[in-house]
Design an enzyme around this catalytic site. Sequence first.
Site, mmCIF file in Angstrom:
data_model
loop_
_atom_site.group_PDB
_atom_site.id
_atom_site.type_symbol
_atom_site.label_atom_id
_atom_site.label_comp_id
_atom_site.label_asym_id
_atom_site.label_seq_id
_atom_site.Cartn_x
_atom_site.Cartn_y
_atom_site.Cartn_z
ATOM 1 N N CYS A 102 17.235 9.768 27.578
ATOM 2 C CA CYS A 102 16.811 10.405 28.824
ATOM 3 C C CYS A 102 17.837 10.009 29.879
ATOM 4 C CB CYS A 102 15.368 10.026 29.201
ATOM 5 S SG CYS A 102 15.090 8.298 29.628
ATOM 6 N N HIS A 155 12.250 -15.117 13.515
ATOM 7 C CA HIS A 155 12.027 -13.898 14.289
ATOM 8 C C HIS A 155 10.890 -13.058 13.709
ATOM 9 C CE1 HIS A 155 15.566 -14.944 16.505
ATOM 10 N NE2 HIS A 155 16.263 -15.006 15.385
#
Length: 144
Positions: A63, A131
């Site tokens: 965008c 993680h």
Amino acid sequence: MLAIGCDHGGYDLKLAVMKHLDERGMAYHDFGCDGSSCDYPVIAKTVAEAVASGEYERGLLFCGTGIGVSIVANKVPGIRAAACSDTFSATMTRAHNNANILCLGGRVVGPGLANLMVDAFLDTPFEGGRHQRRIDMITELDKR
Ligand code: RB5
């Protein structure tokens, strides 16, 4: 296989990145738009749901800033969308966040940098390990 989408603010950058993907031989499906004015929540939701369904491994959203599409995409459970404007972030969001959608701003970055970020996003594996525990915490939030 990548799912790709944009609004009018990201259209030119999407075209540049699709050309780069063609040169890489990377398969993708373009969910639009065609460059005419449109609402970024519509296309971001479509691409995010296509990735969350498992039909597409990862996604690219464009965008004006990359931010609007990332806000929308992150509301879809299972999506970890990262708005990036540098290659370090595009690399680390794969390595540490296991991001599955990269969001880029057509009014923020040029095609050269965008293509480097896309390469980093596509080529960097998730590191797992400590993680993964953090990704599991995010997945728990998705279930609420
Ligand atoms: C459209 O003008 C613009 O608001 C949109 O592309 C995006 O930047 C929103 O976050």
